[in-house]
Design a protein around this motif. Structure first.
Motif, short mmCIF file in Angstrom:
data_model
loop_
_atom_site.label_atom_id
_atom_site.label_comp_id
_atom_site.label_asym_id
_atom_site.label_seq_id
_atom_site.Cartn_x
_atom_site.Cartn_y
_atom_site.Cartn_z
N TYR A 149 0.79 -1.23 0.00
CA TYR A 149 0.00 0.00 0.00
C TYR A 149 0.83 1.28 0.00
O TYR A 149 0.27 2.38 -0.04
CB TYR A 149 -0.95 0.02 1.21
N ASP A 150 2.14 1.20 0.03
CA ASP A 150 2.96 2.39 0.22
C ASP A 150 3.28 3.17 -1.05
O ASP A 150 3.99 4.17 -1.00
CB ASP A 150 4.27 2.04 0.93
N ARG B 142 2.23 5.90 -3.43
CA ARG B 142 1.28 6.98 -3.23
C ARG B 142 1.70 8.23 -3.97
O ARG B 142 2.87 8.41 -4.32
CB ARG B 142 1.15 7.29 -1.73
N THR C 41 -3.68 12.55 -0.18
CA THR C 41 -2.86 11.43 -0.64
C THR C 41 -3.67 10.48 -1.52
O THR C 41 -4.79 10.10 -1.17
CB THR C 41 -2.29 10.66 0.55
N ARG C 42 -3.10 10.13 -2.65
CA ARG C 42 -3.73 9.13 -3.51
C ARG C 42 -2.88 7.87 -3.48
O ARG C 42 -1.72 7.87 -3.92
CB ARG C 42 -3.83 9.66 -4.95
N HIS C 43 -3.44 6.80 -2.95
CA HIS C 43 -2.71 5.54 -2.85
C HIS C 43 -2.79 4.77 -4.17
O HIS C 43 -3.82 4.78 -4.85
CB HIS C 43 -3.30 4.69 -1.72
N ARG C 44 -1.68 4.14 -4.51
CA ARG C 44 -1.62 3.33 -5.72
C ARG C 44 -1.06 1.96 -5.34
O ARG C 44 0.13 1.69 -5.50
CB ARG C 44 -0.73 4.00 -6.77
N SER C 45 -1.89 1.15 -4.81
CA SER C 45 -1.45 -0.14 -4.29
C SER C 45 -1.04 -1.10 -5.40
O SER C 45 -1.52 -1.03 -6.53
CB SER C 45 -2.56 -0.77 -3.44
N ILE D 47 -4.66 4.60 5.87
CA ILE D 47 -4.19 3.36 5.24
C ILE D 47 -5.22 2.26 5.38
O ILE D 47 -5.52 1.54 4.42
CB ILE D 47 -2.85 2.93 5.87
N HIS E 209 -8.09 2.93 3.06
CA HIS E 209 -7.70 2.63 1.68
C HIS E 209 -7.73 1.12 1.41
O HIS E 209 -8.27 0.68 0.39
CB HIS E 209 -6.30 3.17 1.40
#
Length: 276
Positions: free
Chosen positions: A135-136, A138, A145-149, A199, A202
């Motif tokens: 998950y880190d 981003r 913050t936009r997460h990009r897993s 987190i 998300h």
């Protein structure tokens, strides 16, 4: 004029000018592929996790290539266990490479404790994961913050093995007073101490079946994704005991029991992971 070349071990380099039109080449002896010295590799992060695996599997301490391992044979399976130098995704990559380089096991298990982030898991339960969401990744924007897993699954061989485990044991399985769940797991560098953190929200939005989080599985799966050469494993599995609920009340009171439960489940899973 050459009538043939025989190699009984070692290396022979042959160019086109060294072999005549009637010559033949025969090779015998050992394959260049490294010998498998373990049927299962195990990686732990903390001393209490290492102790739980050592005691449950009956392993003994040994040194190899300057590293401290625990080794033994469990129900016919040769096991080699290694504790990482430190917690986190970076150290677990090196542990994975060292296990592959020295023991070359077909399957490696990451075993220890994790934080629960779902109401379906209780302290002491165990999660078996064949899919990991890192998950880190981003992007920081003025709007937040936009997460990009990044999700990575294990191989079909291991997924089939875990599925068969739950077919025979039930899902969730009930073992020695705790439950065993099959679930993806989230992984990153953060220590999560807030149950409704960004987190956690998300991960729950990404996949509401994610039951737990840790700090090593992301690097562990990345090591497999990038492996190359002769020392390659056929698959991986993550076995985690729930030691806390990733909230402000997290403490160390349940760590030992969670680590022990994870080791118990690993032993029960081992027959399903055997290679043909």
């Amino acid at each position: 004029m050459n009538s043939g070349i025989a190699n009984h071990g070692g290396t022979v380099n042959v160019s086109h000018s060294a072999v005549g039109p009637n010559a033949t080449y025969h090779a015998s002896g050992r394959s260049s592929r490294p010998e498998r010295l373990a049927d299962l590799g195990v990686i732990t992060m903390k001393p209490l996790e290492t102790q739980a695996v050592r005691d449950e599997l009956g392993l003994v301490a040994r040194r190899s290539a300057g590293l401290h391992f625990h080794e033994g044979t469990v129900d016919g399976m040769r096991v080699a266990a290694l504790q990482t130098l430190a917690q986190g995704n970076r150290s677990v990559i090196m542990a994975c490479q060292n296990l592959q380089r020295i023991f070359n096991p077909p399957v490696i298990a990451l075993t220890g404790i994790a934080g629960g982030i779902h109401e379906d898991v209780e302290l002491g339960d165990v999660v078996i994961a064949t899919s990991v969401i890192y998950y880190d990744l981003r992007k920081l924007t003025p709007d937040g913050t936009r997460h990009r897993s990044d999700e990575k699954p294990s191989t079909a061989h291991v997924v089939h093995a875990v599925n068969h485990f739950f077919v025979e044991k039930g899902e969730p399985a009930s073992i020695s007073g705790f439950r065993v769940h099959g679930s993806p797991i989230g992984s990153g560098e953060a220590v999560i101490a807030e149950e409704k953190s960004e987190i956690v929200r998300h991960l729950q939005a990404y996949n509401d079946k994610i039951l737990a989080v840790d700090m090593e599985a992301g690097g562990f799966t990345q090591a497999f994704y990038e492996q190359a050469g002769d020392h390659t494993a056929q698959g991986w599995v993550v076995v985690r005991g729930i030691s806390d609920h990733a909230g402000p009340d997290r403490h160390y009171g349940h760590h030992e029991a969670a680590a022990r439960n994870a080791a118990v489940v690993l032993r029960k899973l081992m027959p399903y992971l055997q290679s043909d």
